[in-house]
Design an enzyme around this catalytic site. Structure first.
Site, PDB file in Angstrom:
ATOM      1  CB  THR A  73       8.174 -22.616  -7.142  1.00  8.76           C
ATOM      2  OG1 THR A  73       9.506 -23.099  -7.192  1.00  8.76           O
ATOM      3  CG2 THR A  73       7.484 -22.843  -8.462  1.00  8.76           C
ATOM      4  CG  ASP A 111      13.387 -29.442   2.605  1.00  8.20           C
ATOM      5  OD1 ASP A 111      13.949 -30.492   2.236  1.00  8.20           O
ATOM      6  OD2 ASP A 111      13.940 -28.330   2.574  1.00  8.20           O
TER       7      ASP A 111
HETATM    8  N1  LIG Z   1       9.781 -14.342  -3.615  1.00  5.85           N
HETATM    9  C1  LIG Z   1       9.832 -14.755  -4.873  1.00  5.85           C
HETATM   10  N2  LIG Z   1       9.140 -14.125  -5.834  1.00  5.85           N
HETATM   11  C2  LIG Z   1       9.184 -14.547  -7.120  1.00  5.85           C
HETATM   12  N3  LIG Z   1       9.906 -15.618  -7.530  1.00  5.85           N
HETATM   13  C3  LIG Z   1      10.614 -16.279  -6.614  1.00  5.85           C
HETATM   14  C4  LIG Z   1      10.618 -15.897  -5.247  1.00  5.85           C
HETATM   15  N4  LIG Z   1      11.431 -16.751  -4.564  1.00  5.85           N
HETATM   16  C5  LIG Z   1      11.900 -17.619  -5.476  1.00  5.85           C
HETATM   17  N5  LIG Z   1      11.415 -17.349  -6.698  1.00  5.85           N
HETATM   18  C6  LIG Z   1      11.704 -18.079  -7.924  1.00  5.85           C
HETATM   19  O1  LIG Z   1      11.155 -19.386  -7.783  1.00  5.85           O
HETATM   20  C7  LIG Z   1      12.030 -20.373  -8.312  1.00  5.85           C
HETATM   21  C8  LIG Z   1      12.295 -21.437  -7.298  1.00  5.85           C
HETATM   22  O2  LIG Z   1      12.663 -20.880  -6.033  1.00  5.85           O
HETATM   23  P1  LIG Z   1      13.603 -21.680  -5.033  1.00  5.85           P
HETATM   24  O3  LIG Z   1      14.891 -21.974  -5.689  1.00  5.85           O
HETATM   25  O4  LIG Z   1      13.620 -20.936  -3.758  1.00  5.85           O
HETATM   26  O5  LIG Z   1      12.914 -23.087  -4.889  1.00  5.85           O
HETATM   27  P2  LIG Z   1      11.594 -23.528  -4.163  1.00  5.85           P
HETATM   28  O6  LIG Z   1      10.437 -23.339  -5.033  1.00  5.85           O
HETATM   29  O7  LIG Z   1      11.514 -22.871  -2.831  1.00  5.85           O
HETATM   30  O8  LIG Z   1      11.828 -25.084  -4.038  1.00  5.85           O
HETATM   31  P3  LIG Z   1      12.872 -25.867  -3.105  1.00  5.85           P
HETATM   32  O9  LIG Z   1      12.003 -26.532  -2.077  1.00  5.85           O
HETATM   33  O10 LIG Z   1      13.537 -26.805  -3.974  1.00  5.85           O
HETATM   34  O11 LIG Z   1      13.782 -24.860  -2.487  1.00  5.85           O
HETATM   35  C9  LIG Z   1      13.293 -19.657  -8.743  1.00  5.85           C
HETATM   36  O12 LIG Z   1      13.309 -19.613 -10.136  1.00  5.85           O
HETATM   37  C10 LIG Z   1      13.194 -18.294  -8.114  1.00  5.85           C
HETATM   38  O13 LIG Z   1      13.727 -17.285  -8.931  1.00  5.85           O
HETATM   39  O1  LIG Z   2      21.490 -28.153  -4.052  1.00  9.85           O
HETATM   40  P1  LIG Z   2      20.202 -27.533  -4.409  1.00  9.85           P
HETATM   41  O2  LIG Z   2      19.642 -27.933  -5.700  1.00  9.85           O
HETATM   42  O3  LIG Z   2      20.220 -26.045  -4.254  1.00  9.85           O
HETATM   43  O4  LIG Z   2      19.092 -28.047  -3.368  1.00  9.85           O
HETATM   44  C1  LIG Z   2      19.279 -28.192  -2.011  1.00  9.85           C
HETATM   45  C2  LIG Z   2      18.005 -27.869  -1.267  1.00  9.85           C
HETATM   46  O5  LIG Z   2      16.853 -28.358  -1.873  1.00  9.85           O
HETATM   47  C3  LIG Z   2      15.976 -28.909  -0.918  1.00  9.85           C
HETATM   48  O6  LIG Z   2      15.922 -30.272  -1.154  1.00  9.85           O
HETATM   49  C4  LIG Z   2      14.581 -28.394  -1.045  1.00  9.85           C
HETATM   50  O7  LIG Z   2      14.494 -27.072  -0.652  1.00  9.85           O
HETATM   51  C5  LIG Z   2      16.610 -28.568   0.436  1.00  9.85           C
HETATM   52  O8  LIG Z   2      16.402 -29.543   1.400  1.00  9.85           O
HETATM   53  C6  LIG Z   2      18.041 -28.416   0.090  1.00  9.85           C
HETATM   54  O9  LIG Z   2      18.701 -27.506   0.942  1.00  9.85           O
END
Ligand SMILES: Nc1ncnc2c1ncn2[C@@H]1O[C@H](COP(=O)(O)OP(=O)(O)OP(=O)(O)O)[C@@H](O)[C@H]1O
Ligand SMILES: O=P(O)(O)OC[C@H]1O[C@](O)(CO)[C@@H](O)[C@@H]1O
Ligand SMILES: [Mg+2]
Length: 525
Positions: free
Chosen positions: A269, A297
Site C-alpha cells: 500500500t 506482521d
Molecule cells: N509496488 C507497488 N506499487 C503500487 N501499488 C502496489 C504495490 N504493491 C502493492 N500495491 C497495491 O497496494 C495494495 C495493497 O498491497 P498488498 O496487498 O501487498 O498489501 P499491503 O499493503 O502490503 O498490506 P498487508 O500487510 O496486508 O499485506 C494493493 O491494492 C496493491 O495493488
Molecule cells: O488472506 P489475505 O487477506 O491475503 O491475508 C493474509 C496475509 O495478510 C497478513 O496478515 C498481512 O500481510 C499476512 O500475515 C498474511 O499472509
C-alpha cells in the site's frame, strides 16, 4: 576482503525491491563482530556508500558525509519544494478555546497554547551507544562504534498550515489485509480533520479498488458516522488487494478533487501511496498523501511497532492456551498453532514469549528441518517422553521450503503460502505412527480470528496518535510521508525509507534469544 583492523567496507545503498538482496545491502553497513551482519556478509572495501554517496572511513570527516546523507534520505517532501507560490496560514488546530481565557474573568491566567511542534524538531532514531561491534545487537558504522546522531522528523501539529480547511476534500482508504485498529485510525483522522475545520471527508471503498472506473459509491464520513466504529474490528471502508494502476487512481482523485489522501496499509500500500504522491506532484496537483502503516506482521522498518501487532499477540494467547490445554489434557498430546507472519516471525516470537506455554517456536527467519536427528519431530518425541505433551507455534511463512509450492500469487502479487501448520500436523502424526507411539495431534489455525478483532487498549492509543499525526502532517504540507512511533516518540518518515525492505526478526537479537530461552528448543538442523 579487507582486513578488519585497517578497513571496514560499509554499504548503505538504497535497496532494490528484492527484500533479501536489499536487506543484505543494508545490513552490510553495520559492523558487528558477533552479529547477523558480519556472519552473513563479507566486508566490501574501504569505501562506504551512504545513499548514493561514497564515504571513505579513512577520511576523518566521514561523519559529516554520513550525517548529510542521512539527512537527505530522511528528508520529508513538502509542498513548498515544488509549488513555490504557496503561502502558509495560521493553524486552525487550536485548543485554546478549551481553556479559560483572561477575558472570561474567572480567575484563571491567560496562557498561550504551545502545543505546536516546530519543523526543526527531531527524534533520535537510534538510542544505544554501543561500545564495541561485538556488543549484543551492535549497529556500528565504523570499528570504533563512533556515535553518530541519526535524527528523524518529529510528528505533530504545526503553527502554520498549507491548506484552507473549508476548501479541503479529504479521502481515506484502507488497503491490503485487515488489521486490528483500522477503524480507530479512520475515526481519529475524521475527528481531527473536523477539528481543523474540514467539511468534506470521504471514505474510498475496498482499498485502491474504490478508485477504479467501476465507481463504487464513496462513503461520506463525519464525527457522527465514525463515533463508535472503533468498537468493531475490520474496516468500515472495506479492504482489498490489487486494483487499478497509479495513473487511474490519480485520474480518479483529480476527477473528485481530492487534495488530502490518507492511506492505511502495509508495504504494498505504501509503495502505491508513494507513487500516487509522485504522480500527483508531477501533474501539478497540490495534494498531500500521508500513510499510516498497518500490518499485524510488524514488518515495517524503523518503528517500535505497527498498530494491531499488540492486539494480535494478545489474541494469539488464547489460541496458544487452547493448544496447551488440549495437549496437556490428552495422552501424548501435541498442540500446533499457526500464526500470521508472511516474511517476519514477530507475532509468533512475541506470542510464544508472552505465553510461556510454547515448546517450539518456528519463524521464517530461522531455517529448520522437520526430519532427521536434529529435526523438530525428534525433539517432539523427546518432549513427549519427558513432559508428556508439547506445544508448537509456527509462523505461516516459516519452513516454506518444506511445503508444496503452487507458484500462485494473490491479486497484489504476493506469493500464496503453503500451509506449514497442516504440514507439520501431518508429518507429526506420521512420525509418531512410524515409531509406534500414539500421539494426539491437534492443529489450531486462528489467523483470521486474530486479524479481525478490535484493537486492544494499547493499540487503541497508538492508532489515536498515529491518526491525529497523519492529519497534522497533511495540514503542515508534507506528502509522500508516513507516521510511526520511534523510541516512544511519534515521527514522520519518507515512504521510500520505510518500504525499502521488510523488517525481520534478527536471529541474533536478544529478543529471539529470549524466546529460545523460554521455549528451551535446540537448533533444528
Ligand atoms: N509496488 C507497488 N506499487 C503500487 N501499488 C502496489 C504495490 N504493491 C502493492 N500495491 C497495491 O497496494 C495494495 C495493497 O498491497 P498488498 O496487498 O501487498 O498489501 P499491503 O499493503 O502490503 O498490506 P498487508 O500487510 O496486508 O499485506 C494493493 O491494492 C496493491 O495493488
Ligand atoms: O488472506 P489475505 O487477506 O491475503 O491475508 C493474509 C496475509 O495478510 C497478513 O496478515 C498481512 O500481510 C499476512 O500475515 C498474511 O499472509
Ligand atoms: Mg504486503
Amino acid at each position: 576482503m579487507e582486513s578488519i583492523s585497517t578497513c571496514f567496507g560499509v554499504k548503505f545503498g538504497h535497496p532494490t525491491k528484492n527484500s533479501h538482496d536489499s536487506r543484505r545491502i543494508r545490513r552490510v553497513g553495520i559492523v558487528g563482530l558477533g552479529g547477523f551482519a558480519t556472519k552473513r556478509f563479507k566486508r566490501t572495501s574501504c569505501a562506504t556508500v551512504v545513499g548514493d554517496r561514497e564515504i571513505d572511513l579513512a577520511n576523518s570527516d566521514w561523519k559529516i558525509g554520513f550525517k548529510e546523507d542521512f539527512e537527505r534520505r530522511f528528508y520529508i517532501p513538502h509542498l513548498s519544494d515544488v509549488f513555490g507560490d504557496l503561502s502558509p496560514m495560521p493553524s486552525t488546530f487550536n485548543l485554546k478555546s478549551r481553556r479559560p481565557s483572561h477575558e472570561s474573568g474567572n480567575g484563571y491566567p491567560y496562557e498561550r497554547w504551545n502545543g505546536y511542534v516546530k519543523n526543526n524538531d527531531r527524534v533520535l532514531l537510534k538510542v544505544i551507544k554501543f561500545s564495541s561491534p561485538s556488543s549484543a545487537g551492535a549497529e556500528c558504522i565504523d570499528p570504533d562504534c563512533t556515535w553518530v546522531e541519526q535524527w528523524v522528523h518529529r510528528a505533530g501539529p504545526r503553527e502554520e498550515i498549507y491548506f484552507r480547511p473549508e476548501e479541503v476534500n479529504a479521502a481515506i482508504v484502507t488497503c491490503g489485509g485487515l488489521c486490528p485498529g483500522l477503524n480507530d485510525v479512520i475515526r481519529q483522522i475524521v475527528i481531527t480533520l473536523e477539528i481543523y475545520g474540514v467539511k468534506n471527508i470521504v471514505g474510498i471503498p475496498f482499498g485502491y479498488r474504490g478508485f477504479s472506473a467501476e465507481k463504487l459509491p464513496k462513503i461520506l464520513l463525519s464525527r457522527s458516522v465514525v463515533q463508535n466504529i472503533h468498537l468493531d474490528g475490520g474496516s468500515l471502508l472495506g479492504v482489498s488487494r490489487g486494483g487499478p494502476n497509479v495513473s487511474e487512481i490519480v485520474d480518479n482523485m483529480q476527477e473528485r478533487g481530492i487534495d488530502m489522501l490518507f492511506v492505511l496499509g502495509g508495504n504494498g500500500t505504501h509503495a502505491g501511496a508513494n507513487e500516487i504522491h509522485n504522480e500527483c506532484w508531477k501533474r501539478g496537483m497540490r495534494v498531500a498523501v500521508v500513510g499510516v502503516p498497518k500490518t499485524i506482521d510488524n514488518d515495517i522498518l524503523w518503528m517500535d511497532k505497527t498498530f494491531g501487532f499488540d492486539t494480535a499477540v494478545e489474541e494469539a494467547q488464547r489460541a496458544i492456551n487452547s493448544a496447551y490445554i488440549e495437549a496437556h489434557s490428552a495422552y501424548n498430546g501435541i498442540g500446533i498453532v499457526k500464526l500470521m507472519g508472511r516474511n517476519s516471525g514477530f507475532i509468533a516470537m512475541h506470542a510464544s514469549l508472552s505465553s510461556g506455554q510454547v515448546d517450539v517456536c518456528l519463524i521464517p527467519e530461522v531455517p529448520f528441518e522437520l526430519h532427521g536427528p536434529h529435526g523438530v519431530l525428534r525433539h517432539l518425541q523427546y518432549l513427549i517422553e519427558t513432559k508428556g505433551s508439547a506445544v508448537v507455534c509456527v509462523a505461516e511463512g516459516a519452513g516454506q521450503n518444506l511445503v508444496m509450492k503452487t507458484n500462485a500469487k494473490d491479486q497484489s502479487g504476493n506469493v500464496v503460502l503453503g500451509d506449514i501448520g497442516a504440514h507439520i500436523q501431518k508429518e507429526t502424526k506420521k512420525y509418531f505412527k512410524d515409531i509406534g507411539t500414539s500421539a494426539d495431534v491437534k492443529y489450531i489455525d486462528p489467523t483470521y480470528m486474530i486479524r479481525a478483532c478490535r484493537a486492544n487498549a494499547s493499540d487503541g492509543i497508538l492508532c489515536t496518535v498515529l491518526g491525529q499525526n497523519a492529519v497534522h502532517g497533511a495540514f503542515a504540507g508534507y506528502s509522500g510521508i508516513t507516521v510511526g512511533i520511534c523510541n516512544t516518540h511519534y515521527v514522520y518518515l519518507p515512504i521510500p525509507e520505510v518500504i525499502s525492505y521488510p523488517k525481520n526478526v534478527d536471529p541474533n537479537s536478544r529478543m529471539w534469544h529470549r524466546c529460545l530461552t523460554s521455549t528451551g528448543q535446540p537448533d533444528f538442523f
